[in-house]
Design a protein around this motif. Sequence first.
Motif, short mmCIF file in Angstrom:
data_model
loop_
_atom_site.label_atom_id
_atom_site.label_comp_id
_atom_site.label_asym_id
_atom_site.label_seq_id
_atom_site.Cartn_x
_atom_site.Cartn_y
_atom_site.Cartn_z
N ARG A 82 -6.26 0.78 6.59
CA ARG A 82 -4.90 1.44 6.60
C ARG A 82 -4.96 2.89 6.78
O ARG A 82 -4.02 3.44 7.33
CB ARG A 82 -4.08 1.09 5.24
CG ARG A 82 -3.64 -0.47 5.05
CD ARG A 82 -3.55 -0.77 3.60
NE ARG A 82 -4.75 -0.59 2.66
CZ ARG A 82 -4.87 -1.02 1.50
NH1 ARG A 82 -3.85 -1.35 1.01
NH2 ARG A 82 -5.99 -1.11 0.69
N ARG A 129 -2.26 -7.09 5.51
CA ARG A 129 -3.10 -5.99 5.06
C ARG A 129 -2.07 -5.08 4.70
O ARG A 129 -2.31 -4.28 3.52
CB ARG A 129 -4.06 -5.41 6.26
CG ARG A 129 -4.87 -4.55 5.75
CD ARG A 129 -5.78 -4.67 4.40
NE ARG A 129 -6.56 -3.82 4.18
CZ ARG A 129 -7.32 -3.58 3.29
NH1 ARG A 129 -7.62 -4.80 2.08
NH2 ARG A 129 -8.42 -2.68 2.80
N VAL A 130 -1.18 -4.49 5.58
CA VAL A 130 -0.07 -3.56 5.51
C VAL A 130 0.66 -3.66 4.00
O VAL A 130 0.82 -2.91 3.02
CB VAL A 130 0.64 -3.06 6.71
CG1 VAL A 130 1.79 -2.08 6.07
CG2 VAL A 130 -0.21 -2.59 7.80
N TYR A 174 0.15 -5.85 1.87
CA TYR A 174 -0.61 -5.78 0.26
C TYR A 174 -0.90 -4.51 -0.37
O TYR A 174 -1.11 -4.67 -1.52
CB TYR A 174 -2.13 -6.12 0.88
CG TYR A 174 -3.20 -6.39 -0.21
CD1 TYR A 174 -3.24 -7.38 -1.09
CD2 TYR A 174 -4.25 -5.33 -0.23
CE1 TYR A 174 -3.97 -7.47 -2.28
CE2 TYR A 174 -5.15 -5.38 -1.48
CZ TYR A 174 -5.23 -6.47 -2.36
OH TYR A 174 -6.03 -6.67 -3.21
N THR A 175 -0.37 -3.46 0.42
CA THR A 175 -0.38 -2.12 -0.09
C THR A 175 0.36 -1.88 -1.56
O THR A 175 -0.08 -1.74 -2.55
CB THR A 175 -0.21 -0.83 0.63
OG1 THR A 175 -0.95 -1.10 1.91
CG2 THR A 175 -0.25 0.37 0.12
N VAL A 177 0.46 -0.62 -6.54
CA VAL A 177 -0.07 -0.59 -5.57
C VAL A 177 -1.62 -1.25 -5.70
O VAL A 177 -1.92 -1.53 -7.00
CB VAL A 177 -0.49 0.73 -4.94
CG1 VAL A 177 0.70 1.37 -4.42
CG2 VAL A 177 -1.22 1.47 -5.78
N ASP A 178 -2.21 -1.70 -4.78
CA ASP A 178 -3.61 -2.35 -4.95
C ASP A 178 -4.45 -1.34 -5.25
O ASP A 178 -4.39 -0.34 -5.44
CB ASP A 178 -3.98 -3.08 -3.55
CG ASP A 178 -4.48 -2.05 -2.55
OD1 ASP A 178 -5.56 -1.88 -2.31
OD2 ASP A 178 -3.40 -1.44 -1.98
N THR A 191 -5.92 1.33 -3.06
CA THR A 191 -4.87 2.71 -2.82
C THR A 191 -4.85 3.24 -4.16
O THR A 191 -4.80 4.57 -4.23
CB THR A 191 -3.41 2.10 -2.59
OG1 THR A 191 -3.69 1.16 -1.21
CG2 THR A 191 -2.66 3.28 -2.37
#
Length: 500
Positions: free
Chosen positions: A273, A317-318, A320-321, A341-342, A345
């Motif tokens: 990312r 993936r995006v 998942y943030t 957030v994950d 991040t």
Amino acid sequence: MLFGNADRGIGRGEVAESRIEAPFLAAFMVLCAMVLLLVHLRFQHYALTVALAVTMIAFGATVVRVDLGVAILVVVMLMAPEIDLAGKATSEHTLNIRYDDVLIVVIFFGVLVKTAFDGRGAFWRPNPLNGPIVLHYLVCIMATLLAVRANLGAWDRRNAFFVILKMAEYYMVFLLTANALNTLRDVRRQLTLFFAVAAFLSLYAMISAEPGERIGTPFQPQGPEPNTMGGYLIVVMSVAIGLMTQAPHWRQRALFLALMMSAFLPFLFTLSRASYFGALVAFVTLGALGRKWYLLAAVALTLALSPVIMPEAVKERVNYTFQRGEGEPIVIAGRPTGLQVDKSTYERIYVWEKVKFILHVAPWFGGGVGWGKILDSQYARVIMETGLIGLAAFVFLQWRLFRTCRETYRWSRVWMARGLGLGMAAATAGLVAHSFGTISFLIVRIMEPYWLLMALVVVARAAAIEDYARQLQARRRAQAASANRERPAANNRSAPAPAN
């Protein structure tokens, strides 16, 4: 040829037949043959013998023609294997040395020998980056010496030593390349080789990647490094698009577009990312600085259609943030934002709490290089290691990098030099954005090709200045000749009429 008929300057005539070089080369070849034979008989290790032979060839080639040494470095830069020395470099990491680490030093000394043969007194060719590089490096050393004097228990001296060596390594790449090359013809050759290596790496990364795995830099014994591959491909795509926008013929534009697309596909599957954000900034910078509005329109259209055209892995993936109910809550200035957030991040955000602590303890020079072992943010790491003074030196260096690229783009009349300057300006902006999510300016496999290309930018900028000086001198000679022609005519008109 990739760049068509670029302007060709006259080099120094780096040939082995000169009176000094020919005897040196002959003696060096004899010595190398003897050493190789002794090493092979003593150790019976074919890999060691081959590595030593390649190293000797690289040194000899550099002394004969320095551009050959740079070409060898371009090829091995991202493909060199790592050597595990089965020791500890720091308390956390084993000591691994890549073969290109050895080659950089060998080629650097080869350039020094070549400089001595040519009779040049100064190794440092004047350019706008020498001063900021020295300033930033001296600040890092000063901060580290202060940490040594303080003898802090949480600071790892060995880690600091190897980080400083790493920084010296990619600055060495810049110095030897900027000193080795002279003309736009040299720049064209190195760029051709750079893109050939980039195309091979992109293809190899796609073929060798396991299904469902993220794509990273190849030949890594510890596994793929997606952030590193993403940062490297940002540089490749930026320079390819910069050259595409300036190329005069459609075939050249099509070739550079193909090179960009060959890097874009593996770039997507890095699933990095920080790299996505860096590429977005690079493309926007390229369109705005080059006034190529169709690039900005293409970026906007791609973003608008991304939910439809992007692969599922990229979209997941995006998305998942930002998480609901399962992520880490974000708190800013003591107030909850309601966002979760994950963990990855969250670490990039939480690192700034550590920055606040170091600013209270050592605000000016930080805790020394290697303090905190930050991997998630370049700027947070710079502040923690070298304080506000180090941050100022680092930002000053980045500003000079961007300005040098912009000057090359604006001052050059050759399309190749203009495209290189524009592309590297965009790459610099992209890596600045990329570095908010990783330590981009300390990752050797990003910085080695980046600083090599910056050296090519410096050579192209110098060629543009020389071209302007020649034009100015020619105009002055023409004006002087015109004035000399007009002076006799004026004298004839002002002469008195003869008496009757």
